[in-house]
Design a protein around this motif. Sequence first.
Motif, PDB file in Angstrom:
ATOM      1  N   ILE A 268      71.904  59.165  68.603  1.00 16.14           N
ATOM      2  CA  ILE A 268      71.603  60.658  68.678  1.00 16.14           C
ATOM      3  C   ILE A 268      72.071  61.175  69.948  1.00 16.14           C
ATOM      4  O   ILE A 268      72.178  60.460  70.980  1.00 16.14           O
ATOM      5  CB  ILE A 268      70.270  60.819  67.989  1.00 16.14           C
ATOM      6  N   THR A 269      72.192  62.383  69.984  1.00 20.49           N
ATOM      7  CA  THR A 269      72.746  63.109  71.330  1.00 20.49           C
ATOM      8  C   THR A 269      71.561  63.100  72.418  1.00 20.49           C
ATOM      9  O   THR A 269      70.426  62.982  72.012  1.00 20.49           O
ATOM     10  CB  THR A 269      73.037  64.641  70.881  1.00 20.49           C
ATOM     11  N   ALA A 270      72.029  63.788  73.553  1.00 14.96           N
ATOM     12  CA  ALA A 270      70.989  63.693  74.541  1.00 14.96           C
ATOM     13  C   ALA A 270      70.144  64.978  74.305  1.00 14.96           C
ATOM     14  O   ALA A 270      68.735  64.664  74.529  1.00 14.96           O
ATOM     15  CB  ALA A 270      71.794  63.965  75.686  1.00 14.96           C
ATOM     16  N   THR A 271      70.511  65.791  73.611  1.00 14.08           N
ATOM     17  CA  THR A 271      69.538  66.998  73.268  1.00 14.08           C
ATOM     18  C   THR A 271      68.592  66.311  72.234  1.00 14.08           C
ATOM     19  O   THR A 271      67.372  66.901  72.250  1.00 14.08           O
ATOM     20  CB  THR A 271      70.424  68.169  72.843  1.00 14.08           C
ATOM     21  N   GLU A 272      68.971  65.906  71.280  1.00 16.48           N
ATOM     22  CA  GLU A 272      68.241  65.161  70.226  1.00 16.48           C
ATOM     23  C   GLU A 272      67.204  64.330  70.716  1.00 16.48           C
ATOM     24  O   GLU A 272      66.010  64.014  70.301  1.00 16.48           O
ATOM     25  CB  GLU A 272      69.165  64.296  69.121  1.00 16.48           C
ATOM     26  N   TRP A 273      67.510  63.591  71.843  1.00 19.54           N
ATOM     27  CA  TRP A 273      66.755  62.580  72.453  1.00 19.54           C
ATOM     28  C   TRP A 273      65.540  63.198  73.096  1.00 19.54           C
ATOM     29  O   TRP A 273      64.357  62.989  73.075  1.00 19.54           O
ATOM     30  CB  TRP A 273      67.285  61.430  73.511  1.00 19.54           C
ATOM     31  N   MET A 274      66.019  64.215  73.798  1.00 22.24           N
ATOM     32  CA  MET A 274      64.804  65.231  74.471  1.00 22.24           C
ATOM     33  C   MET A 274      64.128  65.768  73.604  1.00 22.24           C
ATOM     34  O   MET A 274      62.614  65.842  73.739  1.00 22.24           O
ATOM     35  CB  MET A 274      65.859  66.289  75.278  1.00 22.24           C
ATOM     36  N   LEU A 275      64.557  66.407  72.453  1.00 25.20           N
ATOM     37  CA  LEU A 275      63.582  66.985  71.448  1.00 25.20           C
ATOM     38  C   LEU A 275      62.514  65.883  71.038  1.00 25.20           C
ATOM     39  O   LEU A 275      61.612  65.776  70.648  1.00 25.20           O
ATOM     40  CB  LEU A 275      64.413  67.576  70.493  1.00 25.20           C
ATOM     41  N   GLN A 276      63.177  64.779  70.604  1.00 23.41           N
ATOM     42  CA  GLN A 276      62.555  63.476  69.895  1.00 23.41           C
ATOM     43  C   GLN A 276      61.365  62.983  70.898  1.00 23.41           C
ATOM     44  O   GLN A 276      60.386  62.891  70.335  1.00 23.41           O
ATOM     45  CB  GLN A 276      63.573  62.392  69.343  1.00 23.41           C
ATOM     46  N   THR A 277      61.847  62.835  72.062  1.00 24.42           N
ATOM     47  CA  THR A 277      60.896  62.489  73.018  1.00 24.42           C
ATOM     48  C   THR A 277      59.744  63.227  73.323  1.00 24.42           C
ATOM     49  O   THR A 277      58.487  63.105  73.145  1.00 24.42           O
ATOM     50  CB  THR A 277      61.431  62.134  74.446  1.00 24.42           C
TER      51      THR A 277
END
Length: 124
Positions: free
Chosen positions: A50-59
């Motif tokens: 997943i993208t960095a933005t998706e990682w941020m949202l998931q986290t």
Amino acid sequence: MKDNRFVKGRIKSVTYSVIGAWKLVSSEHSIMVQFSLGVAVTIAGFYFNITATEWMLQTMCIGLVMAIEGANTAIEKICDFIHPDFNRKIGFIKDIASGAVFFAALAAIVVGTIIYYPRIAAFF
């Protein structure tokens, strides 16, 4: 001579926080479930790249759900301590705290669906 009370106080505070997090994860079933789901979607994030933005949202979603679940657990423990027997008003308070967890979990499900549905659907 430098005053180290501030630094020592912060270290002590972090230590209590880590102990509290461990108590939550090791003793509360709702937190165990949320923690396990957090680990599962983290593994999925690496698998699906997943993208960095998706990682941020998931986290953020994992942290939000775990934090609200922890607050809910604390509220329930306080309520049970104050009034161990059934009480309508205490039940109302506990239901509201549980509702907060529901909203956080619902938001996390929506974010997870947006991130993972297209990737999983691509397999079929």
